[in-house]
Scaffold this active site. Structure first.
Site, PDB file in Angstrom:
ATOM      1  N   ASP A 141      -6.170   8.194   6.002  1.00 59.82           N
ATOM      2  CA  ASP A 141      -5.516   7.405   4.900  1.00 59.82           C
ATOM      3  C   ASP A 141      -4.177   7.960   4.649  1.00 59.82           C
ATOM      4  O   ASP A 141      -3.384   8.076   5.672  1.00 59.82           O
ATOM      5  CB  ASP A 141      -6.449   7.659   3.774  1.00 59.82           C
ATOM      6  CG  ASP A 141      -6.425   6.673   2.657  1.00 59.82           C
ATOM      7  OD1 ASP A 141      -5.109   6.172   2.295  1.00 59.82           O
ATOM      8  OD2 ASP A 141      -7.272   5.837   2.142  1.00 59.82           O
ATOM      9  N   ASN A 166       0.822  -1.171   0.015  1.00 55.15           N
ATOM     10  CA  ASN A 166       0.123   0.020   0.021  1.00 55.15           C
ATOM     11  C   ASN A 166       0.831   1.215  -0.113  1.00 55.15           C
ATOM     12  O   ASN A 166       1.880   1.274  -0.886  1.00 55.15           O
ATOM     13  CB  ASN A 166      -0.917  -0.127   1.137  1.00 55.15           C
ATOM     14  CG  ASN A 166      -2.174   0.776   0.999  1.00 55.15           C
ATOM     15  OD1 ASN A 166      -2.982   0.811  -0.140  1.00 55.15           O
ATOM     16  ND2 ASN A 166      -2.682   1.625   1.887  1.00 55.15           N
TER      17      ASN A 166
END
Length: 323
Positions: A220, A124
């Site tokens: 995030d 990620n």
């Protein structure tokens, strides 16, 4: 699509109110339908925004000067991108490892196959520390267990596990004095701080800097400004949240016309334009109607300024080319 974008913006924002009653105008920088736009990084040398569409398996390079977006197709999901100190190169995290990509020829070269054997994870978000090492984390695909990790990868492809018991590795930044690293594991709803040793490129003394209010969404991707304040994309929060990590205070929120705001980066000639990536996934039918611009890249002119992001320092680019 562009007419739609203009109408929505006129209706949505002209002014987004913050705690200080400041008026902030959010605009579309590049209108598109990225499935999972992420990984915003401003290349201050070329004055381009590097970003990725994870689920779309695409690396994007957007030039604000001519409003053109170059796309490089990837063979698998791409979690992050950071330019390499060498011109026309970038380091990317794909599902089966870390690669160097030539942004002109589009050729991929394997740098590290770390976690290539862990099929329940994928890479990620990631960024480079002040010395040019890539810190990149994986995430548990089912998003249910802390089975992922955070790695530090040097320019020769040597990978060292720095943290484990991670579920969704996300935003990571360093302070201007190089003494503190901030890091997000999204489901925890917390931004953690670590003492960073820029001589050994190691971390210690984990503590919580910010506890995110659940009503604001999930933290995030993240960037940092010249005053070491944090700017965080809020998944399920349709906003970028600005935090003071010294007090844990929410300074202000910038409302964005997208339900899932994923990352942000300061760019522009003076590093005072915040570029914001979003996703078009994980929305109800009602949310899709409310946020038709979801998946686009947005921008906002701010009084705050960012800092130049660290490029990947790779003295050894003679790696095996991907077949």
């Amino acid at each position: 699509m562009k007419k739609l974008g203009l109408l929505v913006l006129l209706c949505f924002l002209v002014c987004c109110k913050t705690k200080s009653k400041e008026e902030i105008n959010v605009e579309v920088a590049y209108e598109t339908k990225a499935m999972l736009g992420e990984g915003a990084f401003w290349n201050y040398k070329s004055e381009e925004l590097y970003w990725v569409d994870i689920e779309g398996k695409k690396l994007h390079i957007f030039s604000p000067k001519n409003e053109e977006n170059k796309t490089i197709e990837m063979p698998s999901r791409i979690g992050t991108v950071v330019p390499v100190a060498n011109k026309n190169k970038a380091v990317v995290a794909l599902e089966d490892g870390i690669y160097i990509v030539d942004t002109i020829t589009k050729e991929l070269s394997l740098l590290s196959n770390v976690e290539s054997d862990i099929v329940e994870n994928r890479f990620n978000d990631g960024k480079c520390d002040p010395n040019g090492n890539l810190w990149v984390g994986s995430m548990h695909l089912a998003q249910t267990h802390p089975k992922a990790n955070l790695y530090k990868i040097d320019g020769f492809g040597n990978a060292n596990k720095m943290l484990d018991n991670i579920t969704i590795s996300n935003g990571i930044v360093w302070t201007s004095d190089k003494k503190t690293m901030y890091y997000i594991d999204t489901p925890t709803g917390k931004i953690k701080a670590y003492d960073f040793d820029d001589k050994s490129n190691t971390i210690k003394n984990e503590r919580v800097a910010v506890v995110v209010n659940p009503k604001d969404g999930f933290p995030d991707g993240m960037t940092i400004d010249e005053n070491d304040m944090l700017w965080v994309g809020m998944w399920n929060g349709n906003a970028v949240a600005n935090y003071n990590p010294n007090t844990g205070e929410l300074i202000k929120k910038i409302e964005v016309p997208a339900h899932n705001v994923t990352s942000c980066a300061f760019g522009g000639e003076n590093l005072d334009v915040l570029y914001i990536t979003t996703a078009s996934l994980d929305m109800t039918e009602e949310e899709q109607k409310k946020y038709p611009l979801a998946g686009s890249v947005f921008k906002v002119q701010l009084k705050e300024k960012g800092v130049k992001g660290s490029f990947f320092n790779s003295p050894n680019l003679k790696t095996a080319q991907r077949n």
